[in-house]
Design an enzyme around this catalytic site. Structure first.
Site, PDB file in Angstrom:
ATOM      1  N   LYS A  44     -20.654   8.208 -25.840  1.00 48.51           N
ATOM      2  CA  LYS A  44     -20.351   8.368 -24.406  1.00 48.51           C
ATOM      3  C   LYS A  44     -19.450   7.225 -23.926  1.00 48.51           C
ATOM      4  CE  LYS A  44     -24.550  10.967 -23.784  1.00 48.51           C
ATOM      5  NZ  LYS A  44     -25.969  11.001 -23.492  1.00 48.51           N
TER       6      LYS A  44
ATOM      7  N   GLN B 262     -30.481   7.730 -20.683  1.00 51.78           N
ATOM      8  CA  GLN B 262     -30.549   8.398 -21.990  1.00 51.78           C
ATOM      9  C   GLN B 262     -31.995   8.786 -22.317  1.00 51.78           C
ATOM     10  OE1 GLN B 262     -27.808   9.172 -23.936  1.00 51.78           O
ATOM     11  NE2 GLN B 262     -29.254  10.267 -25.246  1.00 51.78           N
TER      12      GLN B 262
ATOM     13  N   ASP C 163     -25.628  14.196 -15.664  1.00 52.92           N
ATOM     14  CA  ASP C 163     -26.319  14.997 -16.684  1.00 52.92           C
ATOM     15  C   ASP C 163     -26.728  16.364 -16.122  1.00 52.92           C
ATOM     16  OD1 ASP C 163     -26.590  14.083 -19.306  1.00 52.92           O
ATOM     17  OD2 ASP C 163     -28.079  12.571 -18.736  1.00 52.92           O
TER      18      ASP C 163
END
Ligand code: NAP
Length: 290
Positions: free
Chosen positions: A52, A96, A119
């Site tokens: 990322k 995460q 997300d």
């Protein structure tokens, strides 16, 4: 059989984003900024987070990685999220997953400002996506849609079977493909661990598109699909020898496919590209650019 090349598609999408960002910078704006929180030491998470941050560089974004030990208390993590929510220089925030067991994942997801939730896991974004409204769409599902779009795979009116109903993959992709979206209007069957085997086979054998996200190597076998099927393999499974494989018996299933995603180099790359698209959207919202 043709490959749905996630690497090629992701690179093309990220290059488009980088061009837009260069234009914004020329007009005097700061770079888009993604912040990623990583708790503890989990080898797969380390590698996802690295990719990322690497992708941020390619897109011309600023990428910040904040690491915390797995002893961090839920309240401390929530406080950190509140700080980032209030920070005008961060456009997108990712925590995460998975988190250590003592931290309630849903509390953490719910604490992220929906305007920074790139997300797409916050109930506000999930709800808006479900209702067909503008939202940050869950990144893996959105990445799959972008891949289908890039390769001009017909979805409209097709029969699609999704195997696996997780909140981050199976559920959102089943909703997105059945919604009245550009890449949508399919007739979707969502299957899960309680789906009787015979029913699963009935469904997958007549599916035009099979999407699998169960986390079991080789789960989809050649006898489960019809000739000409499109297969999207979301699985990322690390074998004992370190090899990464998906949820599809690739070598045998590919013989029957019109299109299939490889693992690695398929959906994983698209998840990161979709995060970049969502971050750009968060930035554009902040600066009223859309
Ligand atoms: P998850 O939360 O573990 O969910 C797995 C789903 O599969 C559950 O809904 C489960 O059903 C279902 N399932 C398990 N065994 C089954 C069976 N025998 N028949 C039918 N359904 C079954 O997993 P996830 O987070 O969605 O991830 C799935 C895989 O995708 C993993 O390998 C993960 O690493 C990978 N992944 C990849 C990406 C990417 O970017 N490529 C992103 C996310 C995840 P129940 O709900 O009934 O338990």
């Amino acid at each position: 059989m043709k490959l749905l090349d996630g690497k090629k598609c992701a690179e093309s999408l990220v290059a488009d984003i980088a061009r837009k960002v260069a234009g914004y910078e020329e007009s005097g704006l700061r770079k888009p900024h993604m912040t990623v929180i990583l708790v503890g030491e989990h080898a797969p998470s380390e590698s996802y987070v690295k990719s990322k941050i690497r992708s941020c560089e390619s897109a011309g974004f600023e990428g910040t990685l904040l690491r915390f030990p797995d002893t961090i208390k839920e309240a401390e993590l929530l406080e950190k999220i509140r700080e980032i929510n209030a920070d005008q220089t961060t456009d997108g925030l990712i925590v995460q997953l998975p988190l250590p067991r003592h931290i309630n994942q849903q509390h953490i997801i719910n604490a992220i400002d929906p305007e920074k939730d790139i997300d797409g896991f916050h109930p506000t974004n999930f709800g808006r996506m479900t209702l067909g409204q503008k939202a940050f769409r869950p990144a893996t599902a959105y990445g799959i849609c972008k891949l289908l779009q890039f390769y001009e795979i017909p979805v409209w009116g097709k029969h699609c079977v999704v195997i696996g109903r997780s909140n981050i993959v199976g559920k959102p992709i089943s909703i997105m493909l059945s919604n009245d979206f550009d890449i949508g209007n399919a007739t979707v069957t969502l299957t899960h661990i309680e789906t009787p085997r015979e029913l699963l086979l009935d469904e997958t054998r007549r599916a035009d598109i099979v999407i699998v996200a169960v986390g079991i190597p080789g789960f989809v076998t050649e006898d489960m699909v019809k000739e000409g099927v499109v297969v999207i393999d979301v699985g990322i499974n690390r074998l004992e020898d370190g090899k990464i494989v998906g949820d599809v018996d690739f070598e045998n299933v590919k013989k029957k496919c019109s299109w299939i995603t490889p693992v690695p180099g398929g959906v994983g790359r698209m998840t990161v590209a979709a995060l970049m698209i969502n971050t750009l959207m968060a930035y554009q919202n902040n600066f009223d650019l859309v």
